[in-house]
Design a protein around this motif. Sequence first.
Motif, PDB file in Angstrom:
ATOM      1  N   LEU A 828       0.831  -1.199   0.000  1.00  0.00           N
ATOM      2  CA  LEU A 828       0.000   0.000   0.000  1.00  0.00           C
ATOM      3  C   LEU A 828       0.867   1.250   0.000  1.00  0.00           C
ATOM      4  O   LEU A 828       1.924   1.286   0.641  1.00  0.00           O
ATOM      5  CB  LEU A 828      -0.894   0.032   1.260  1.00  0.00           C
ATOM      6  N   THR A 829       0.398   2.280  -0.711  1.00  0.00           N
ATOM      7  CA  THR A 829       1.087   3.574  -0.664  1.00  0.00           C
ATOM      8  C   THR A 829       0.705   4.275   0.625  1.00  0.00           C
ATOM      9  O   THR A 829      -0.250   3.888   1.318  1.00  0.00           O
ATOM     10  CB  THR A 829       0.683   4.448  -1.853  1.00  0.00           C
ATOM     11  N   ASN A 830       1.442   5.334   0.957  1.00  0.00           N
ATOM     12  CA  ASN A 830       1.128   6.109   2.158  1.00  0.00           C
ATOM     13  C   ASN A 830      -0.302   6.653   2.099  1.00  0.00           C
ATOM     14  O   ASN A 830      -1.023   6.648   3.106  1.00  0.00           O
ATOM     15  CB  ASN A 830       2.121   7.267   2.307  1.00  0.00           C
ATOM     16  N   GLU A 831      -0.705   7.129   0.915  1.00  0.00           N
ATOM     17  CA  GLU A 831      -2.053   7.689   0.768  1.00  0.00           C
ATOM     18  C   GLU A 831      -3.108   6.605   0.973  1.00  0.00           C
ATOM     19  O   GLU A 831      -4.135   6.834   1.622  1.00  0.00           O
ATOM     20  CB  GLU A 831      -2.205   8.312  -0.617  1.00  0.00           C
ATOM     21  N   GLU A 832      -2.860   5.412   0.421  1.00  0.00           N
ATOM     22  CA  GLU A 832      -3.810   4.307   0.574  1.00  0.00           C
ATOM     23  C   GLU A 832      -3.915   3.875   2.036  1.00  0.00           C
ATOM     24  O   GLU A 832      -4.996   3.553   2.539  1.00  0.00           O
ATOM     25  CB  GLU A 832      -3.374   3.121  -0.291  1.00  0.00           C
ATOM     26  N   ARG A 833      -2.757   3.884   2.719  1.00  0.00           N
ATOM     27  CA  ARG A 833      -2.790   3.531   4.148  1.00  0.00           C
ATOM     28  C   ARG A 833      -3.615   4.554   4.931  1.00  0.00           C
ATOM     29  O   ARG A 833      -4.411   4.189   5.799  1.00  0.00           O
ATOM     30  CB  ARG A 833      -1.359   3.447   4.707  1.00  0.00           C
ATOM     31  N   ASP A 834      -3.389   5.840   4.623  1.00  0.00           N
ATOM     32  CA  ASP A 834      -4.173   6.876   5.308  1.00  0.00           C
ATOM     33  C   ASP A 834      -5.670   6.710   5.057  1.00  0.00           C
ATOM     34  O   ASP A 834      -6.492   6.882   5.968  1.00  0.00           O
ATOM     35  CB  ASP A 834      -3.736   8.270   4.838  1.00  0.00           C
ATOM     36  N   ASN A 835      -6.017   6.383   3.813  1.00  0.00           N
ATOM     37  CA  ASN A 835      -7.432   6.212   3.474  1.00  0.00           C
ATOM     38  C   ASN A 835      -8.051   5.049   4.245  1.00  0.00           C
ATOM     39  O   ASN A 835      -9.165   5.143   4.765  1.00  0.00           O
ATOM     40  CB  ASN A 835      -7.604   5.973   1.974  1.00  0.00           C
ATOM     41  N   ILE A 836      -7.323   3.941   4.327  1.00  0.00           N
ATOM     42  CA  ILE A 836      -7.840   2.777   5.054  1.00  0.00           C
ATOM     43  C   ILE A 836      -7.991   3.098   6.528  1.00  0.00           C
ATOM     44  O   ILE A 836      -9.042   2.831   7.146  1.00  0.00           O
ATOM     45  CB  ILE A 836      -6.906   1.562   4.843  1.00  0.00           C
ATOM     46  N   VAL A 837      -6.957   3.694   7.108  1.00  0.00           N
ATOM     47  CA  VAL A 837      -7.022   4.041   8.532  1.00  0.00           C
ATOM     48  C   VAL A 837      -8.144   5.046   8.775  1.00  0.00           C
ATOM     49  O   VAL A 837      -8.888   4.946   9.754  1.00  0.00           O
ATOM     50  CB  VAL A 837      -5.665   4.602   9.017  1.00  0.00           C
ATOM     51  N   GLY A 838      -8.292   6.010   7.852  1.00  0.00           N
ATOM     52  CA  GLY A 838      -9.355   7.013   7.998  1.00  0.00           C
ATOM     53  C   GLY A 838     -10.729   6.378   7.994  1.00  0.00           C
ATOM     54  O   GLY A 838     -11.599   6.741   8.799  1.00  0.00           O
TER      55      GLY A 838
END
Length: 1426
Positions: A828-838
Amino acid sequence: MASIQAAVASSSLCYSVRGHRRRNFNSVCSSSSYTNTNSLASSTGLSRVHEGLRSFNVIDRLVSVNQLENHILKGPCCLTYHQARGTKQVTSAVLSNGLFTQTRPDIRRVTPGSKNQGATVVKIVYVVLEAQYQSSLSAAVRSLNSSNETVNFELVGYLLEELRDNSNYEMFKADMADANIFIGSLIFVEELAQKVKAVVEVEKDRLDAILVFPSMPEVMRLNKLGTFDMSQLGQSKKSSIFKVLKKNGKGPNFEENMLKIVRTLPKLLKLLPLDRAQDARRYVMSLQFWLGGSSSNLENFLKMIAGAYVPALQKTNIPFDDPVNFLDVGIWHPMAPRMFDDVGEYLNWYGTRKDVNEKLKSPDSPTIGLICQRSHIVTGDDGHYVAVVMEMEARGARVVPIFSGGLDYSSPVQRFFCDPGTKKPLVQSVVSLTGFALVGGPASQDHPRAVSALRSLGVPYLVALPLVFQSTEDWLESTLGLHPVQVALQVALPELDGGLEPIIFSGRDSRTGKSHALHKRVEQLCTRAIRWAELKRKTKAEKKLAITVFSFPPDKGNVGTAAYLDVFASIFSVLRELKNDGYNVDGLPDTAEGLIEDVIHDKEAKFNSPDLNIAYRMPVREYEMLTPYAKALEENWGKAPGSLNSDGQNLLIYGKQYGNVFIGVQPTFGYEGDPMRLLFAKSASPHHGFAAYYTFLEKIFGADALLHFGTHGSLEFMPGKQVGMSDVCYPDSLIGNIPNVYYYAANNPSEATIAKRRSYANTISYLTPPAENAGLYKGLKQLSELISSYQSLKDTGRGEQIVSSIISTAKQCNLDKDVDLPEEGVELTNEERDNIVGKVYGKIMEIESRLLPCGLHVIGEPPTAMEAVATLVNIAALDRPDDGIYSLPTILAESIGRNMEEIYRNSNNGVLEDVELSREITDVCRAAITAFVEETTNSKGQVVNVFDSLGALFAIPKKAPWVAVVQKTQFASASRDKMRTLFEFLGECLKQVVANNEVGSLMDALEGKYVEPGPGGDPIRNPKVLPTGKNIHALDPQSIPTVAAMQCAKTVVDRLLERQKAENGGAYPETIALVLWGTDNIKTYGESLAQVLWLLGVEPRPDALGRVNKVEPVPLEELGRPRVDVVVNCSGVFRDLFINQMNLLDRAVKMVAELNEPADMNFVRKHALEQAEKLGVTVRDAATRIFSNASGSYSANISLAVENSSWESEQQLQEMYLKRKSFAFDSDTPGTGMKEKREVFEMALATADATFQNLDSSEISLTDVSHYFDSDPTKLVQSLRTDKKQVSSYIADTTTANAQVRTLSETVRLDARTKMLNPKWYEGMLRSGYEGVREIEKRLTNTMGWSATSGQVDNWVYEEANSTFIADEAMQKRLLETNPNSFRKLVQTFLEANGRGYWETSEENLEKLRQLYAEVEDKIEGIDRT
């Protein structure tokens, strides 16, 4: 000479509405307290006041409803009734037009005849709201025609409601085409006012005169007398007449002052020579004549107008006398020589009466105040009033009958119902016979002034009803009962004043228009009014109180069922207070637990066994002798005693007596366990055991008052008319003559209103447990901690590892059903990780912040400080633009340049930064409000000295505690002014939150005092619901939907359609099947009602008085989308409370179906055209979309089947739904009631793409009550669709400012996580012990109900519930020991869920459940297998 009782008989045709019902007391017709020494003829005052009355022989009275049914209901062409010598036939004046009002205007036509061939004929057409002028006006014209050679009159009159009928309306047009004069009065129904206006306006220039007395402004503008008109009425703020109609902010003597002006103005105008002044003078004199109402006044009125304005007569001298003025305000009595304007003079006359015995004249006799309508008295249409006066006196009660010529009775009530010397109340109860609100009548009301007057008087206030828009025949035939317009004007509005007991006491003769007393109804009204008065007169020690508790579903573990209430702890608390106050409660146990043991005798005994404490065994013979309607029950239940609440020989009354207090267990409906009875389209009568219970309370125990304890029982939902009971309606029969007090949850005003209207209850509100945040637990709490770690460490090398743990834990918590999670190990990219966590964080926040009531309320216990904080946080979260109050989240968001709606939206979409910001705002709000409440909190956590503490807080210019909290955060620049305004409002709310008056109001009711009214609903949305202990009322049904509700509805509908489009390939849904609930629409002021309108693409339009009774289509280009078809399932309660809104909705659907628009932009028209062709009916008939139960029936019975495990298959449940809910409302024929239209119902449902319901407050969610799944047609719709397409199901959640539309499965999961599986919730319930176990079991049963109707419950919900309550040995033991019967039902439900295919689990779990069930069963049966 005729005796007094013959005088009563001759003054009105007195219908008796049920022959088989007899009470053991004398009625007016057989009173021994009157002598025949004074005849009617000897009373000159009575002769004058009764001018124009037609005499009937006493034997003309109808004596039973059987005769009425045989000769009216079954023979529409003639009314036949028997006399001592032969049979009399009366030609019918009744139409069969499907409307509520079915009379013909021709019966009011008076023709000149052929006596004076050369006389000028003047034709007069009149339209009036009520018929009381018919007799005196007709008599006036006949007198003129018989005595005047110059002019003859033709007269024809229309009741306003008759104009709904097309043939009547065409006749009205024809009559107006050659009329000379038009007269209108009290035209206050918008759609009919428009009809009148349309016809009269066309003829205005041709007509010689138009006289319209107080009516809608648009009709008042039609007035024309020479140079005088009112065409500018209401167009200017300076319009004095319009101000009279609105009369806002006027003093209590406003009406009296206006009447004085009307009386004196003609004398002043007479001195002015101008034609305009003389025309104005004649208008005011006309109003005087009209208000005078007698036939002689009306004769002179017609002479004056004809002579002045009919051209052929203007050169003819037609002399007339000035108006004969009656008192505008005063006291009237049919036997008095005159009217009185002084109560002392009236009492002096009363004391000198020779026609009554000395006991009646004694001040020690109960005294009842009566409120009468002056127009009925002066027109001689007072027979129904005479009957009430005489019946009251025959029963030993003195009367003070007052009247007013205006619409404000607040001043007369205070003036005439109090002793002129001591200023203390003279009366012990008041009965309004007008049917209208105390202040304002049908036009506009001033409820605060009314409440102030009634509060100062301090006695029960009953509002009885004369039939206005229906003849007696119409009413008796109607399954709906009272006309919807009259329900709105004369039931709903008086309830806002605190009015009780809407008993119909008089009817209207369809031929003469005169009122006649309904004898048995008058008897019921008078007896009940006196019983309320006796509560003020009896000592506390001698009063007998019957407390009724409920047990539903029927099981010993459910004795004491009530929403949100710890019933036995509450009863114990109340009885201790009553004992301390002087009531006889001998033998009361020392604890609430002891009370439980006494009442149910042995908690481990079966419900139907004799071990439930038997208070009384009633032999069948005694039952049949004391229960007049027992024979009627045999059709459904066979001969007594039957098998329910019976030992085979006697009927059993369960309960326990303590001194003069009896606590009894209300029997259940009786058919909940019978699958065949559940399939009946209409509900069955009460069974013999149910009837015996209420017979025991009234006639054997001898209760002075009855207290139904908690929300809710079965009495008010028994078959009968929706509103306006007759003698054959079961709620009326069951309650008998006992004053009924009813503790009802404050958040349930709709069902409380049903209890108020159908069982004559004085409903006293109790608090629901304060809503708290659900919080987090187990894996959810671990997830929250992982997310916090991620936020602080995501830029280090550990971010990827933490996200992997978040994904894994989220799946363990079953969040993968709500959040799209990647497979473990995916890069996962950093942005994808943020989206999942969000997104996971957003879901966690949603669960944590979910509001839920914790525990159960105990009557009389105010909230703790922390509970008050929870309530205030929720109140502070809502913007209140109408009051200029901003929510605290809005204020904080603005301080950092953000919009709270945007933050909510981003948080919902999983934007991590805004999820965190939303949480921070929530935390700051709670901290600020906690600091605020701590200013009034003592060391024990109790809120004390609120008034002093908050007064000092706002008075002293120091740093406010909420400011101190906010300054330490990033929101330090938040507006101080907006926060001060908000916290001043919160301070007022806090005072109300802790000002509990639940026990105090009960004591007031039991002492025969006035209980102040207050709205029911959600205290978060409407803090005026607080403090509790008020006489709950709903709202003016014609006021919804409000503008604000319409705005909220548009937001929800737009989100619903967008979500459905996203899940449906971008296509709009063609049809949505949805539910309308009574309570929801009261709480939200019509939001779900507005949703239906917006789906159709129409908007409501208020009339000049602000009432919503018409709609207009929004142009397609403005709407920007197709009009969506709807199938509306109205709950039985919504049907009863909002029949006018059902009318509005049906008119809206039909209007949209008839619009000439493309089928792909108007799905209503598309489907209606298709269905019309298939059915061979008109498009208008095919566009039937508003459904409910048959009148007098409630629910689909699916909930009863599920709760009692009395169903075999889902198809059987679906058949229940179709049979019970396929009754349609038709706005073209509203008088026919709910008509079964199953074929249209099925065809409409078969087009549905989605089902939809609303959640509007935190106290009630999908699994809290069975109502929601009972009305869910999701699987049914799928089975009806020819393509068998998967049907979507959505729930709108408007419980917070952040309104959302979720799928049904998402909502069920959220409900399970925040309630049933949440330790905070179930531990809170278990603190209540016995009742708490039942609440847990109920959530599981309701969850299974959703599996049955929708299939939207995930397997893990059952699995987790099993782990929580069964696999945990300690928990299992707690539940078993606390309430073994409810625990047995819990185990049974798990096994049933598996057996029906809703839960797949291990054989090990199932074997354990089977073994456990056998053990519990043995324990309950008392079998020891050791």
